[in-house]
Each structure stands twice: as C-alpha cells, then as structure tokens.
Design a protein around this motif. Structure first.
Motif, PDB file in Angstrom:
ATOM      1  N   PRO A  63       0.689  -1.185   0.040  1.00 43.13           N
ATOM      2  CA  PRO A  63       0.092   0.143   0.068  1.00 43.13           C
ATOM      3  C   PRO A  63       0.865   1.207  -0.034  1.00 43.13           C
ATOM      4  O   PRO A  63       2.039   1.333   0.492  1.00 43.13           O
ATOM      5  N   TRP A  64       0.485   2.559  -0.589  1.00 41.26           N
ATOM      6  CA  TRP A  64       1.367   3.499  -0.769  1.00 41.26           C
ATOM      7  C   TRP A  64       1.588   4.029   0.521  1.00 41.26           C
ATOM      8  O   TRP A  64       2.739   4.809   0.591  1.00 41.26           O
ATOM      9  N   ARG A  65       0.648   4.057   1.603  1.00 40.61           N
ATOM     10  CA  ARG A  65       1.012   4.486   2.815  1.00 40.61           C
ATOM     11  C   ARG A  65       2.158   3.772   3.592  1.00 40.61           C
ATOM     12  O   ARG A  65       2.796   4.485   4.494  1.00 40.61           O
ATOM     13  N   GLU A  66       2.491   2.633   3.153  1.00 37.83           N
ATOM     14  CA  GLU A  66       3.625   1.888   3.687  1.00 37.83           C
ATOM     15  C   GLU A  66       5.068   2.374   3.073  1.00 37.83           C
ATOM     16  O   GLU A  66       6.093   1.883   3.452  1.00 37.83           O
ATOM     17  N   VAL A  67       4.822   2.730   1.898  1.00 37.80           N
ATOM     18  CA  VAL A  67       6.099   3.364   0.840  1.00 37.80           C
ATOM     19  C   VAL A  67       6.335   4.623   1.409  1.00 37.80           C
ATOM     20  O   VAL A  67       7.505   5.179   1.671  1.00 37.80           O
ATOM     21  N   PHE A  68       5.343   5.532   1.301  1.00 32.60           N
ATOM     22  CA  PHE A  68       5.485   7.154   1.750  1.00 32.60           C
ATOM     23  C   PHE A  68       5.021   7.235   3.042  1.00 32.60           C
ATOM     24  O   PHE A  68       3.898   7.368   3.243  1.00 32.60           O
ATOM     25  N   THR A  69       5.690   7.361   3.922  1.00 35.47           N
ATOM     26  CA  THR A  69       5.656   7.338   5.409  1.00 35.47           C
ATOM     27  C   THR A  69       5.908   8.814   5.985  1.00 35.47           C
ATOM     28  O   THR A  69       5.244   8.879   7.049  1.00 35.47           O
ATOM     29  N   ASP A  70       6.067   9.770   5.088  1.00 40.50           N
ATOM     30  CA  ASP A  70       6.092  11.037   5.761  1.00 40.50           C
ATOM     31  C   ASP A  70       4.817  11.684   5.889  1.00 40.50           C
ATOM     32  O   ASP A  70       3.893  11.588   5.047  1.00 40.50           O
ATOM     33  N   PRO A  71       4.539  11.822   6.892  1.00 37.40           N
ATOM     34  CA  PRO A  71       2.955  12.472   7.204  1.00 37.40           C
ATOM     35  C   PRO A  71       2.493  13.487   6.445  1.00 37.40           C
ATOM     36  O   PRO A  71       1.159  13.640   5.850  1.00 37.40           O
ATOM     37  N   GLN A  72       3.342  14.611   6.148  1.00 39.06           N
ATOM     38  CA  GLN A  72       3.036  15.779   5.190  1.00 39.06           C
ATOM     39  C   GLN A  72       2.775  15.051   3.842  1.00 39.06           C
ATOM     40  O   GLN A  72       1.801  15.710   3.097  1.00 39.06           O
ATOM     41  N   LEU A  73       3.528  14.238   3.276  1.00 35.54           N
ATOM     42  CA  LEU A  73       3.137  13.565   2.125  1.00 35.54           C
ATOM     43  C   LEU A  73       2.068  12.945   2.033  1.00 35.54           C
ATOM     44  O   LEU A  73       1.485  13.039   1.020  1.00 35.54           O
ATOM     45  N   GLN A  74       2.013  12.229   2.931  1.00 38.96           N
ATOM     46  CA  GLN A  74       0.627  11.359   2.870  1.00 38.96           C
ATOM     47  C   GLN A  74      -0.654  12.355   2.803  1.00 38.96           C
ATOM     48  O   GLN A  74      -1.454  12.019   2.199  1.00 38.96           O
ATOM     49  N   ALA A  75      -0.485  13.420   3.651  1.00 34.10           N
ATOM     50  CA  ALA A  75      -1.665  14.176   3.606  1.00 34.10           C
ATOM     51  C   ALA A  75      -1.914  14.903   2.083  1.00 34.10           C
ATOM     52  O   ALA A  75      -2.887  15.251   1.594  1.00 34.10           O
ATOM     53  N   LEU A  76      -0.814  15.356   1.329  1.00 33.91           N
ATOM     54  CA  LEU A  76      -0.940  15.885   0.121  1.00 33.91           C
ATOM     55  C   LEU A  76      -1.499  14.709  -0.886  1.00 33.91           C
ATOM     56  O   LEU A  76      -2.153  15.143  -1.648  1.00 33.91           O
ATOM     57  N   ILE A  77      -1.029  13.653  -0.787  1.00 32.36           N
ATOM     58  CA  ILE A  77      -1.548  12.498  -1.649  1.00 32.36           C
ATOM     59  C   ILE A  77      -3.065  12.274  -1.490  1.00 32.36           C
ATOM     60  O   ILE A  77      -3.715  12.192  -2.336  1.00 32.36           O
ATOM     61  N   GLU A  78      -3.542  12.212  -0.097  1.00 34.87           N
ATOM     62  CA  GLU A  78      -5.144  11.956   0.202  1.00 34.87           C
ATOM     63  C   GLU A  78      -5.587  13.325  -0.500  1.00 34.87           C
ATOM     64  O   GLU A  78      -6.846  12.927  -1.001  1.00 34.87           O
ATOM     65  N   GLN A  79      -5.009  14.481  -0.139  1.00 34.01           N
ATOM     66  CA  GLN A  79      -5.773  15.527  -0.893  1.00 34.01           C
ATOM     67  C   GLN A  79      -5.739  15.702  -2.356  1.00 34.01           C
ATOM     68  O   GLN A  79      -6.632  15.862  -2.931  1.00 34.01           O
ATOM     69  N   ALA A  80      -4.708  15.107  -2.976  1.00 37.83           N
ATOM     70  CA  ALA A  80      -4.683  14.944  -4.331  1.00 37.83           C
ATOM     71  C   ALA A  80      -6.045  14.013  -4.849  1.00 37.83           C
ATOM     72  O   ALA A  80      -6.569  14.182  -5.947  1.00 37.83           O
ATOM     73  N   LEU A  81      -5.922  12.793  -4.173  1.00 34.86           N
ATOM     74  CA  LEU A  81      -6.749  11.773  -4.742  1.00 34.86           C
ATOM     75  C   LEU A  81      -8.302  12.247  -4.294  1.00 34.86           C
ATOM     76  O   LEU A  81      -9.262  11.755  -5.152  1.00 34.86           O
ATOM     77  N   GLN A  82      -8.450  13.088  -3.643  1.00 34.50           N
ATOM     78  CA  GLN A  82      -9.773  13.761  -3.239  1.00 34.50           C
ATOM     79  C   GLN A  82     -10.067  14.617  -4.312  1.00 34.50           C
ATOM     80  O   GLN A  82     -11.425  14.700  -5.062  1.00 34.50           O
ATOM     81  N   ASN A  83      -9.350  15.483  -4.780  1.00 30.42           N
ATOM     82  CA  ASN A  83      -9.527  16.927  -5.601  1.00 30.42           C
ATOM     83  C   ASN A  83      -9.015  16.730  -7.028  1.00 30.42           C
ATOM     84  O   ASN A  83      -9.567  17.582  -7.747  1.00 30.42           O
ATOM     85  N   ASN A  84      -8.060  15.706  -7.267  1.00 27.27           N
ATOM     86  CA  ASN A  84      -7.505  15.881  -8.632  1.00 27.27           C
ATOM     87  C   ASN A  84      -8.592  15.565  -9.879  1.00 27.27           C
ATOM     88  O   ASN A  84      -9.656  14.776  -9.971  1.00 27.27           O
ATOM     89  N   VAL A  85      -8.675  16.709 -10.814  1.00 29.89           N
ATOM     90  CA  VAL A  85      -9.649  16.626 -11.851  1.00 29.89           C
ATOM     91  C   VAL A  85      -9.467  15.451 -12.672  1.00 29.89           C
ATOM     92  O   VAL A  85     -10.664  14.739 -13.008  1.00 29.89           O
ATOM     93  N   ASP A  86      -8.359  14.938 -13.060  1.00 30.28           N
ATOM     94  CA  ASP A  86      -8.357  13.698 -13.886  1.00 30.28           C
ATOM     95  C   ASP A  86      -8.659  12.530 -13.398  1.00 30.28           C
ATOM     96  O   ASP A  86      -9.512  11.684 -14.032  1.00 30.28           O
ATOM     97  N   LEU A  87      -8.536  12.366 -11.946  1.00 26.37           N
ATOM     98  CA  LEU A  87      -9.171  11.121 -11.299  1.00 26.37           C
ATOM     99  C   LEU A  87     -10.816  11.167 -11.201  1.00 26.37           C
ATOM    100  O   LEU A  87     -11.375  10.188 -11.341  1.00 26.37           O
ATOM    101  N   ARG A  88     -11.117  12.373 -11.159  1.00 28.78           N
ATOM    102  CA  ARG A  88     -12.584  12.587 -11.034  1.00 28.78           C
ATOM    103  C   ARG A  88     -13.303  12.307 -12.395  1.00 28.78           C
ATOM    104  O   ARG A  88     -14.386  11.362 -12.289  1.00 28.78           O
ATOM    105  N   ASN A  89     -12.503  12.712 -13.542  1.00 25.98           N
ATOM    106  CA  ASN A  89     -13.183  12.310 -14.658  1.00 25.98           C
ATOM    107  C   ASN A  89     -13.034  10.861 -15.105  1.00 25.98           C
ATOM    108  O   ASN A  89     -13.767  10.276 -15.707  1.00 25.98           O
ATOM    109  N   ALA A  90     -12.208  10.288 -14.600  1.00 24.10           N
ATOM    110  CA  ALA A  90     -11.724   8.645 -14.730  1.00 24.10           C
ATOM    111  C   ALA A  90     -12.997   8.179 -14.050  1.00 24.10           C
ATOM    112  O   ALA A  90     -13.531   7.095 -14.331  1.00 24.10           O
TER     113      ALA A  90
END
Length: 468
Positions: A63-90
C-alpha cells in the motif's frame, strides 16, 4: 398433435439450434494469447542476464502509505486523490461504462411499448351521430439471440468497463507517484538552496579576505575581482533555485486542484524509503500494472467485437406479441370492450448488403490484431521501466557514495587552500577552485540522493503500485 407436443417440439428445435451454433464458435470466450514475457527485467550487474521472477514478493503490492511514510506527504497524496480533476473524470468514465453495460444486459429482455389511441368522429346525415373509437395496445418484441450477437456485445461492454476501471487505477497511481516526486523535488531544492546559502557566506568571506589582503599589499586587484564575481555567481544560483522551488510548488498545487501556494514539507535527509529491491522484485506485471491489464481488456473487447461482426452473417430472429383492448370491432357496436391478441415471428437473413458485413468482419479482425500488438508492446514497456528504475537506483546509490568522498576531500581542500593563501602558499585561483569544487560536489550528492529517491518512486509505479 396437441399444443403441448407442439410447444415441446419448438423448445427442442431451439435447443438443437443453440447447440449447433455454439459448436460453430459464436459463443467462444476470450483466452489470453501467447505473449513474450521472458527476460523482461535485465540484471543490474550482468549485461547478459535477467532477473529471476519472484512472485512471492512484489514491491508494487505494498500500500502506498507503507512506501511513503512522511505524514505531510501522505496528507498531500490524500488531498490530491480527493480533488484531482483527472481522477474525478476517470471515475465518471467508469460510471458511464457501467451504464453502457447495463444497457447491453437489458438487450436480452423484450422491449415493451404502450401506445393508447383515441378517435372521435361525427357523421352528419339524417341524424347526427358521434363515433368514439379507442384502442389501448401493448406490444412486446424479443430478439432471440441464437447466434451470439447480443452476448458478444454484452461481453465487449464488460471488457470496456474493466479497461476503464484500469485507467482509473492508472491515473490514481500516476497521481500518487507524481505527488511523491514533486514533494521530494521540493525537499531536494531546499537542500540545494541551503548548500548555496552556506556557500554564499563562504564566498563572501573569501571576497572580504582578499580585499583585506589587497589593502595589506599582499594581493592584486584581480584576485578581489575574481572573488567578487564568484560571490555573484553563487547568488545567481540561489535566485535560480528559488525560481525552481516556486515552479514546483505551482505544479504541486495544480495536482491538488488549487491555486499556486507554498507547500509544507519536511527535511530531505529525514526521509525513509525502502532500499532492498533487487533480490525480491516480483514480476506480476500482468496482474499489477493497470495499463497492461487495460491493454489486455482492450484486446478482449476487440475479440468480442469480432464475434459480433461474425454473428451478423446469421439470421436475425425476433418474436413480437401484442394485446389490445379496443371497441373498433364494428361500426354498429358501441364500446364492446374486446381484446385482440396477436403473435408474429420473423426471421431476417442478410443476403446482399453492399459488402458491409464482410468489410465489418475484416476491420474487426484487423483491430484485434492491432490490440494484440499493443498488448505485447505494453508488456515489454513495463519490463523496460522496471529495469530502468532498478538500474537508476543502484547507479545513483553508487554515485552518492563517491560524491560523499568528494565532499569530504573538497572540505579539507577549502580549509587548506585558505590557510596556504594567507601564508602565500597558494594562489587565489586555488582557493576559488576549491570552493567551486565543494559546491559542485555537495550539489551533485544531493542530486544523486534525490535521483535515488525518484528511482524508488518510479520502481513502485513501474510495478503497478498505488492501487491500494
């Protein structure tokens, strides 16, 4: 012969026809063709060997959380997965394909239509009379799929849905790894900026020292000019790094679907990433990589499209039944309320359609062959990306160790040349060259350490990570 015997005869006839058509290959299911998966990943040491396949462990399964363990990076990834336009369109594309599959499944059911009609007419003769005629018909039509036309269309829609879901997973993986790469890039630039800032202070001290030496009559003006120019050169590098930081922050903000702003982040050398891959890299590319699986689903879709094109050579059988409640049974009858029932069966056999059916089958076969070529090439590209990521990691790791040795040597060299310069044991050029060498060695080490981090991210993406 009674009605039961006739019905049984019809059922047996239909069953026999179905079995006959199945034997003709119209109901075949897609099977994965033979593709070349040998030697996909080159050995990082030997030019002639390839890594053995290990299906028990696979870095891409983490799982990506086990690879990227920096808390600030994890928060940014979660925010991108929620808001990214390309992922929403997909995700919206997946919903559309689910609707298309539902329509393909409903094609097996009869179509029903209700079309009530009413007419009022008046005839002027000896006495005025008003005729009220009404009809409330219900008609149902069922296409008998003896030749697999509807079935192959439904299976094609299923494969397209799976491919669309794979695209959604691929976009998710790209977003996760894209955010991680930008995050590490920002920290790398921060580290380089800190190095340049330290070097700025060092070159300023050198400039001041040489001005003092000139005032004491121990140095020429040329040495002061060279030191001053070197100081400005370091300041220019500092300004360039600040520009790059702003641009990377803007790129990160765009991934987050936000206007450009400052990105909170940690320290470059505080990061912890996996470092053991070569012995346990799995090669489950056919199941892990979303793009590889999508390419196979596209091939399966073309297979069923070919089956659909082949089924068009066979007759189209439809059964239509209707029931109507009406009073239109005779001009002398006033609203008798009678039922009219009917059933019609039709068979349409294509004979000559200007070569369209033959051309359609040829096009479908060619598209299937193209999809097979694309599938094979996608597999080779996947293996190539894994090989490159492994090679990059090991090469950058080796270079980083060599850079560390250079940094240590240049640090000592800077101290020695400064001492020698004050005692007239070296020239000002040796001092400046030592400082530039130290700056370049430090920058090079940070760059190689960053490239090593980036190789981990790229390897994770190449192995189909980020799906969880």
């Amino acid at each position: 012969m009674n009605w039961k015997n006739k019905d049984m005869k019809k059922i047996l006839t239909i069953a026999a026809c179905s079995l006959m058509m199945a034997s003709c290959g119209l109901y075949n299911k897609y099977e994965r063709p033979e593709v070349n998966t040998q030697g996909l990943v080159r050995d990082i040491v030997s030019d002639g060997d390839t890594l053995a396949v290990n299906t028990d462990q696979n870095f891409g399964n983490l799982p990506w959380r086990e690879v990227f363990t920096d808390p600030q990076l994890q928060a940014l990834i979660e925010q991108a997965l929620q808001n990214n336009v390309d992922l929403r369109n997909a995700a919206l594309n997946v919903k559309m394909m689910e609707t298309a599959l539902t329509c393909a499944k409903l094609a097996f059911l009869p179509s029903v239509a209700f079309a009530p009609q009413g007419t009022i007419s008046q005839v002027q003769m000896d006495g005025a009379s008003v005729n009220r005629i009404y009809s409330m018909p219900i008609a149902a039509t069922w296409n008998v799929d003896l030749f697999g036309n509807l079935l192959s269309q439904k299976r094609s829609a299923q494969m397209k849905l799976l491919a669309t879901r794979d695209y959604q997973v691929a976009v998710q993986t790209q977003i996760i790894c894209g955010v991680a790469n930008l995050y590490y890039t920002l920290m790398m630039l921060d580290e380089q900026l800190a190095i340049v800032t330290d070097m700025e202070a060092l070159t300023k001290d050198t400039w001041d020292m040489m001005k003092l030496q000139m005032d004491l009559g121990r140095a020429r003006s040329t040495s002061v000019q060279t030191a001053e120019a070197n100081y400005y050169s370091v300041q220019a590098k500092k300004a360039e790094l600040k520009r790059q930081i702003r641009e990377v922050e803007n790129s990160m903000s765009l991934l987050l679907n936000e206007a450009g702003h400052q990105i909170a982040r940690g320290k470059f050398y505080d990061q912890s990433l996996p470092s053991q891959f070569a012995a346990g890299v799995g090669m489950q590319l056919l199941t892990n990589r979303a793009d590889v699986h999508a390419a196979e689903m596209a091939l399966a879709q073309c297979f069923y499209d070919t089956e659909t094109a082949r089924s068009r050579f066979y007759p189209n059988i439809s059964i239509t039944g209707s029931a109507s409640f009406t009073n239109s049974l005779g001009s002398a009858i006033v609203n008798p309320g009678k039922w009219i029932l009917s059933a019609v069966g039709s068979l349409t056999q294509p004979i000559f359609q200007h070569g369209q059916i033959v051309a359609g089958l040829k096009v479908a076969k060619a598209q299937q062959e193209q999809a097979l070529n694309t599938f094979q090439n996608t597999i080779l590209k996947a293996g190539n990306e894994v090989s490159n990521a492994l090679l990059a990691y090991n090469t950058c790791d080796e270079k980083s160790k060599l850079d560390a040795k250079q940094v240590k040597i240049y640090e000592q060299n800077v101290e020695d040349t400064k001492l020698l310069y004050t005692s007239k044991g070296s020239t000002y050029l040796e001092v400046i060259q030592a400082q530039n060498g130290l700056l370049n060695a430090r920058i090079s080490k940070v760059t190689d350490d960053f490239n090593k981090m980036q190789a981990v991210v790229n390897l994770y993406q190449a192995l189909g990570g980020g799906a969880q």
